[in-house]
Design a protein around this motif. Sequence first.
Motif, PDB file in Angstrom:
ATOM      1  N   VAL A  62       0.107   5.562   5.810  1.00  0.00           N
ATOM      2  CA  VAL A  62       0.556   5.177   4.364  1.00  0.00           C
ATOM      3  C   VAL A  62      -0.539   4.281   4.013  1.00  0.00           C
ATOM      4  N   ASN A  64      -2.139   1.756   0.825  1.00  0.00           N
ATOM      5  CA  ASN A  64      -2.535   0.876   0.977  1.00  0.00           C
ATOM      6  C   ASN A  64      -1.602   0.158  -0.799  1.00  0.00           C
ATOM      7  N   ASP A  65      -0.352   0.700  -0.905  1.00  0.00           N
ATOM      8  CA  ASP A  65       0.022  -0.108  -2.307  1.00  0.00           C
ATOM      9  C   ASP A  65       1.878   0.003  -2.430  1.00  0.00           C
ATOM     10  N   SER A  66       2.588  -0.371  -2.955  1.00  0.00           N
ATOM     11  CA  SER A  66       3.933  -1.056  -2.580  1.00  0.00           C
ATOM     12  C   SER A  66       4.716   0.062  -2.156  1.00  0.00           C
ATOM     13  N   GLY A  68       4.044   1.893   0.691  1.00  0.00           N
ATOM     14  CA  GLY A  68       3.564   2.159   1.550  1.00  0.00           C
ATOM     15  C   GLY A  68       4.514   1.228   2.742  1.00  0.00           C
ATOM     16  N   GLU A  69       4.218  -0.398   1.808  1.00  0.00           N
ATOM     17  CA  GLU A  69       5.003  -1.094   1.876  1.00  0.00           C
ATOM     18  C   GLU A  69       5.922  -1.131   2.540  1.00  0.00           C
ATOM     19  N   THR A  70       7.389  -0.410   1.413  1.00  0.00           N
ATOM     20  CA  THR A  70       8.617  -0.322   1.554  1.00  0.00           C
ATOM     21  C   THR A  70       8.059   0.938   2.980  1.00  0.00           C
ATOM     22  N   ARG A  72       6.665   1.565   5.573  1.00  0.00           N
ATOM     23  CA  ARG A  72       6.766   0.852   6.744  1.00  0.00           C
ATOM     24  C   ARG A  72       7.912   0.293   6.957  1.00  0.00           C
ATOM     25  N   ASN A  73       8.514  -0.874   5.982  1.00  0.00           N
ATOM     26  CA  ASN A  73       9.354  -1.809   6.378  1.00  0.00           C
ATOM     27  C   ASN A  73      11.208  -1.177   6.280  1.00  0.00           C
ATOM     28  N   THR A  87      -2.894   2.124   7.926  1.00  0.00           N
ATOM     29  CA  THR A  87      -2.655   1.497   6.003  1.00  0.00           C
ATOM     30  C   THR A  87      -4.209   2.161   5.914  1.00  0.00           C
ATOM     31  N   GLU A  89      -6.953   3.291   2.332  1.00  0.00           N
ATOM     32  CA  GLU A  89      -7.632   2.677   1.128  1.00  0.00           C
ATOM     33  C   GLU A  89      -6.776   3.802   0.415  1.00  0.00           C
ATOM     34  N   THR A  92      -0.902   6.517  -1.356  1.00  0.00           N
ATOM     35  CA  THR A  92       0.888   6.841  -0.114  1.00  0.00           C
ATOM     36  C   THR A  92       1.069   8.036  -0.692  1.00  0.00           C
TER      37      THR A  92
END
Length: 295
Positions: A62, A64-66, A68-70, A72-73, A87, A89, A92
């Motif tokens: 993913v 390095n942005d929101s 990607g975090e969403t 993964r979670n 992750t 740079e 996503t």
Amino acid sequence: MAASIVVFGSLNMDLMVRVERNPRSGETLRGLGFLTNPGGKGANQAVACARQGASVSMVGCVGNDSFGETLRNALAADGIDVSNVRTEEVSTGVAIVMVDAQGENSITLIPGANEFVTAKPEALAGQFLLLQCEVPMGEVVEAAKLMRARGATVVLNPAPVCQLPEELWSLVDIIVMNEIEVSELSGVSVNDPESATVAASAILKRGPTTAMVTLGSQGVLLADGDHFRHFQAKQVAVVDTTAAGDTFIGAMCAARATGASMSEAVIRGIEAATICVTRPGAQASIPFLHGATSA
């Protein structure tokens, strides 16, 4: 302890627009709704496997942005091992999905971080390997080689459809295709179970021992060695076909991972996909095992 199913593939954020129909070239239409939903063929299939009771590890990338975090979670919330989701740079992956009034979708894909997925031996340990074609093909082949050498069953969903390297054909145990994919790969135009049988026969000659052709409302054709069987679809009111194929594949693999026969696995896949198409979205529409026997 290794996961029973390793999914090596893509993670995307789906940006979904509901429309009465797709716009023509140069035309602007008023949309009926919009939502964001975790997606990507790899991630969708991982979620489907997990919700059908399998132990699952996701290998992917993913940004390095929101988004990607969403993503993964969301996988972690379904109990999926995300320790091998790297992750990068970059942005996503994103899919722009347009869903019309009949529930049919058209998709534009921006790969982003998915182009950086690599097949590392330490990340690939399990009984089944599930592959698609939304990440670099060279890495798909390498993952198949590594897992096949370790005795895993290799399952390929050749989507988005492309010409597959000859080396990959010999590494695949089970291949799952829709009408478009099997037509492209076999050279046989498929629009019903009879033509799917001819196409599946041609596919089996390339190397896989089992071929499945998903035919939408016409069900699924299973070609297992010299045996062919057509499974009827369940007729329901279709809301959105997004992730229906991914749901079928995930449920089928989860069933096989627990020792179900090939026919039993196909039936499980159909039951899960039937529920999926009655709901909007990608991962949001994928059912859990306890709800997979009724719509």
